[in-house]
Write a protein that holds these residues in place. Structure first.
Motif, PDB file in Angstrom:
ATOM      1  N   ASN A 195       0.829  -1.200   0.000  1.00 60.46           N
ATOM      2  CA  ASN A 195       0.000   0.000   0.000  1.00 60.46           C
ATOM      3  C   ASN A 195       0.865   1.252   0.000  1.00 60.46           C
ATOM      4  O   ASN A 195       1.960   1.290   0.597  1.00 60.46           O
ATOM      5  CB  ASN A 195      -0.897   0.033   1.241  1.00 60.46           C
ATOM      6  N   LEU A 196       0.349   2.286  -0.680  1.00 58.90           N
ATOM      7  CA  LEU A 196       0.995   3.595  -0.672  1.00 58.90           C
ATOM      8  C   LEU A 196       0.563   4.355   0.560  1.00 58.90           C
ATOM      9  O   LEU A 196      -0.557   4.184   1.060  1.00 58.90           O
ATOM     10  CB  LEU A 196       0.617   4.395  -1.922  1.00 58.90           C
ATOM     11  N   SER A 197       1.430   5.230   1.027  1.00 61.64           N
ATOM     12  CA  SER A 197       1.037   6.117   2.110  1.00 61.64           C
ATOM     13  C   SER A 197       0.080   7.165   1.568  1.00 61.64           C
ATOM     14  O   SER A 197      -0.053   7.345   0.347  1.00 61.64           O
ATOM     15  CB  SER A 197       2.271   6.796   2.717  1.00 61.64           C
ATOM     16  N   ASP A 198      -0.584   7.878   2.437  1.00 67.20           N
ATOM     17  CA  ASP A 198      -1.524   8.901   2.000  1.00 67.20           C
ATOM     18  C   ASP A 198      -0.833   9.979   1.185  1.00 67.20           C
ATOM     19  O   ASP A 198      -1.362  10.434   0.154  1.00 67.20           O
ATOM     20  CB  ASP A 198      -2.213   9.526   3.219  1.00 67.20           C
ATOM     21  N   ASP A 199       0.339  10.407   1.592  1.00 68.71           N
ATOM     22  CA  ASP A 199       1.063  11.447   0.843  1.00 68.71           C
ATOM     23  C   ASP A 199       1.477  10.936  -0.523  1.00 68.71           C
ATOM     24  O   ASP A 199       1.375  11.651  -1.533  1.00 68.71           O
ATOM     25  CB  ASP A 199       2.298  11.891   1.637  1.00 68.71           C
ATOM     26  N   LYS A 248      -1.667  10.759  -7.665  1.00 69.01           N
ATOM     27  CA  LYS A 248      -2.939  11.131  -8.287  1.00 69.01           C
ATOM     28  C   LYS A 248      -2.852  12.504  -8.946  1.00 69.01           C
ATOM     29  O   LYS A 248      -3.332  12.705 -10.077  1.00 69.01           O
ATOM     30  CB  LYS A 248      -4.038  11.119  -7.228  1.00 69.01           C
ATOM     31  N   LYS A 249      -2.199  13.441  -8.269  1.00 67.26           N
ATOM     32  CA  LYS A 249      -2.054  14.793  -8.808  1.00 67.26           C
ATOM     33  C   LYS A 249      -1.173  14.795 -10.049  1.00 67.26           C
ATOM     34  O   LYS A 249      -1.473  15.477 -11.048  1.00 67.26           O
ATOM     35  CB  LYS A 249      -1.473  15.705  -7.741  1.00 67.26           C
TER      36      LYS A 249
END
Length: 398
Positions: free
Chosen positions: A231-235, A241-242
């Motif tokens: 899993n990727l971290s939130d940051d 995504k950006k």
């Protein structure tokens, strides 16, 4: 308002007779008398999604309407042609703001898109002076107690005008309707029969546009397989995504390479246009739309149609099977509606000999008839649609 039909006064002087009516009329009167029966479909949606957004529907309607409006009218009193008659002049210039061809194009267009077309006759001093085409979505049929129309309501801007139908069935409104097997008061639009194909064709166009906006790349997903738990971290998620939205989406970013960091893998999640057989599906939908309107797909530039050997054969089929039947039924309806206002025993027809697309058929017919030595001159003229050489006035016809 209805007294502009000649012969009405004579009809009033005749002894009253029992009026005949269909015994099934009471069964058709399924609604409260005097209340409008609304059209069972959304005309605005049909016009917007079909005529205004679909090029096949637009071109098919324009072709049929323009071709039908170009056919010249003929008027007969019995078997004798009456050129220059006031009824022909009215059809040539039905109102100060419209020429005859523009008026008929609008009437035929309404008939093809809505399945119904309405014409209003305006009288002055007991004579019909103008004809106006009315929008079908603003018109409502008002059924009487016998189930048949007793009036027509035309509503615009919160105001309603009622056009009554008298006991003899005469009205200043003429309704032209295409056959509808499930409705007693409104016609069936060709575009309704092709609604599924219309949706497919429009959806295919919207999908192609969205694909181009996405740099002609099918949908997919970036799968992260590295790190603890995969899993990727939130940051990391927000940054990725950006970057995708700003750097790789849209037509202006077409062709930019996608640099994947360790643990990221791109997986396609949509069918490609080739896998979907996209082009053939769209062409099939276009052919079915053209079929519903009676226009050979070849005339619309739709590939894959081998029904006709050449363009001229397809054009002749278009005129014979679509245009002339439509013009013929319109001539019969207009003649029966307007004829009594201009004189007895009037019949409205059309001049098929003036149609350039049918010139080859006409020349072949003339050649066969001319070669028939067993026919007299008048019989030959009758075989090609002309009257005898010597008319009722004793003069030779041209």
């Amino acid at each position: 308002m209805l007294d502009w039909w000649r012969g009405r006064a004579a009809a009033r002087e005749r002894p009253s007779v029992e009026r005949k009516a269909s015994r099934t009329g009471g069964l058709i009167a399924f609604s409260v008398p005097g209340r409008p029966v609304w059209t069972p479909r959304d005309y605005a949606a049909l016009a917007r999604e079909g005529y205004a957004r679909n090029p096949v529907v637009y071109r098919a309607v324009r072709m049929v309407a323009e071709a039908s409006a170009s056919v010249p009218w003929l008027l007969y009193a019995g078997d004798e042609e009456r050129p220059g008659h006031p009824l022909l002049a009215l059809l040539e210039r039905p109102s100060p703001r419209q020429a005859g061809r523009d008026f008929l194009e609008a009437v035929y267009g309404h008939l093809l898109v809505a399945g119904n077309a309405y014409i209003e006759a305006v009288a002055l001093d007991g004579q019909v002076r103008e004809l106006h085409g009315l929008r079908p979505d603003r018109m409502k049929v008002v059924p009487g107690r016998d189930g048949w129309p007793e009036a027509y309501d035309y509503s615009v801007g919160g105001r309603t005008v009622r056009f009554s139908v008298d006991e003899a069935g005469l009205s200043p409104i003429l309704q032209l309707a295409l056959f509808h097997p499930l409705n007693d008061h409104y016609g069936f639009a060709p575009i309704e029969a092709a609604l599924t194909s219309l949706d497919v064709h429009n959806a295919a166009g919207a999908w192609a546009k969205a694909l181009l906006d996405n740099s002609a790349r099918p949908s997919g997903a970036l799968v992260y397989t590295g790190g603890e738990g995969g899993n990727l971290s939130d940051d990391q998620f927000e940054r990725l995504k950006k970057e995708l939205e700003e750097g790789f989406s849209g037509a202006r970013n077409a062709g930019r390479p996608l640099l994947l960091e360790g643990g990221l893998d791109w997986r396609t999640m949509a069918l490609s246009p080739r896998d979907m057989d996209f082009v053939e599906a769209k062409n099939l939908a276009a052919r079915e739309i053209a079929l519903a309107f009676g226009v050979p797909p070849m005339l619309l530039g739709i590939p894959g149609d081998n029904t006709y050997s050449n363009y001229q054969e397809a054009n002749r089929a278009f005129w014979r099977q679509t245009v002339l039947p439509l013009v013929g039924r319109t001539a019969a309806a207009l003649g029966a509606w307007l004829g009594p206002a201009f004189g007895p025993d009037l019949r409205l027809g059309f001049d098929a000999d003036a149609i350039e697309a049918l010139s080859a058929e006409r020349e072949a017919l003339w050649a066969r008839v001319a070669a028939a030595d067993f026919l007299t001159e008048d019989e030959k003229r009758a075989a090609v649609g002309y009257g005898p050489r010597r008319g009722s006035d004793g003069r030779d016809a041209p």
